[in-house]
Design a protein around this motif. Sequence first.
Motif, PDB file in Angstrom:
ATOM      1  N   PRO A  30      47.628  39.393  33.951  1.00  0.00           N
ATOM      2  CA  PRO A  30      47.837  40.265  35.188  1.00  0.00           C
ATOM      3  C   PRO A  30      46.363  40.426  36.101  1.00  0.00           C
ATOM      4  O   PRO A  30      46.455  40.305  37.030  1.00  0.00           O
ATOM      5  CB  PRO A  30      47.856  41.663  34.732  1.00  0.00           C
ATOM      6  CG  PRO A  30      48.609  41.698  33.288  1.00  0.00           C
ATOM      7  CD  PRO A  30      47.818  40.209  32.681  1.00  0.00           C
ATOM      8  N   ASP A  31      45.150  40.368  35.421  1.00  0.00           N
ATOM      9  CA  ASP A  31      44.277  40.372  36.293  1.00  0.00           C
ATOM     10  C   ASP A  31      43.825  39.142  37.019  1.00  0.00           C
ATOM     11  O   ASP A  31      42.742  38.740  37.891  1.00  0.00           O
ATOM     12  CB  ASP A  31      42.835  40.800  35.376  1.00  0.00           C
ATOM     13  CG  ASP A  31      42.382  39.869  34.357  1.00  0.00           C
ATOM     14  OD1 ASP A  31      43.479  39.007  33.894  1.00  0.00           O
ATOM     15  OD2 ASP A  31      41.252  39.990  33.819  1.00  0.00           O
ATOM     16  N   GLU A  32      44.474  37.957  36.674  1.00  0.00           N
ATOM     17  CA  GLU A  32      44.325  36.479  37.346  1.00  0.00           C
ATOM     18  C   GLU A  32      45.674  36.112  38.234  1.00  0.00           C
ATOM     19  O   GLU A  32      45.405  35.117  38.684  1.00  0.00           O
ATOM     20  CB  GLU A  32      44.062  35.557  36.391  1.00  0.00           C
ATOM     21  CG  GLU A  32      42.484  35.687  35.802  1.00  0.00           C
ATOM     22  CD  GLU A  32      41.495  35.743  36.790  1.00  0.00           C
ATOM     23  OE1 GLU A  32      41.394  34.525  37.596  1.00  0.00           O
ATOM     24  OE2 GLU A  32      40.368  36.460  36.602  1.00  0.00           O
ATOM     25  N   ALA A  33      46.404  37.132  38.148  1.00  0.00           N
ATOM     26  CA  ALA A  33      47.831  36.585  38.657  1.00  0.00           C
ATOM     27  C   ALA A  33      47.726  36.606  40.318  1.00  0.00           C
ATOM     28  O   ALA A  33      47.231  37.505  40.969  1.00  0.00           O
ATOM     29  CB  ALA A  33      48.978  37.724  38.480  1.00  0.00           C
ATOM     30  N   SER A  34      48.210  35.623  40.769  1.00  0.00           N
ATOM     31  CA  SER A  34      48.346  35.307  42.149  1.00  0.00           C
ATOM     32  C   SER A  34      49.471  34.156  42.484  1.00  0.00           C
ATOM     33  O   SER A  34      49.893  33.413  41.565  1.00  0.00           O
ATOM     34  CB  SER A  34      47.103  34.728  42.814  1.00  0.00           C
ATOM     35  OG  SER A  34      46.715  33.466  42.198  1.00  0.00           O
TER      36      SER A  34
END
Length: 159
Positions: free
Chosen positions: A121-125
Amino acid sequence: MSTHVSETQVQEWLDDTAISNVTRHSDEETAFNFQVELSRLPIHVIKETEFGPVQIVGRSGFDTDAAKTLLRDDQRRGELLKYVGPMLAATPGFYTFLDEDEASCELREAETIQVEYRIYPDEASQQALMDGIMSIATSMRYIQNVIAGVSARDPVTGK
């Protein structure tokens, strides 16, 4: 920093100029599971739990007699690994050889290869999602092409 990537967000991130035939699979064991197609290759975009990673999963079967014969021959299997090994090592994520029961196995006994990439989630894009889908598709297509090429060669002459 994001802590949750929703099903709606993932659907919006799919680039419809590259992706076709998005199909939602109902599965009570996952938050969502989409099958997308990139260049006629089926790829799954799965999220098992609400706050877990988005998993991009591709599978390629060793489903022809020629491919199965290739895998069972030590010398030819080595030739196959010479070509696909670097591609698999360069593909983000990890790969697993699966037998007919979908259990991990040695290449010699494989029915399928599964390639998986996870986006947390913290790297999702959108970029991370599409890069992952395209990398998995590229790897799958390369493996298919190498198997076809190596299988078509005469094992004695190499031609």
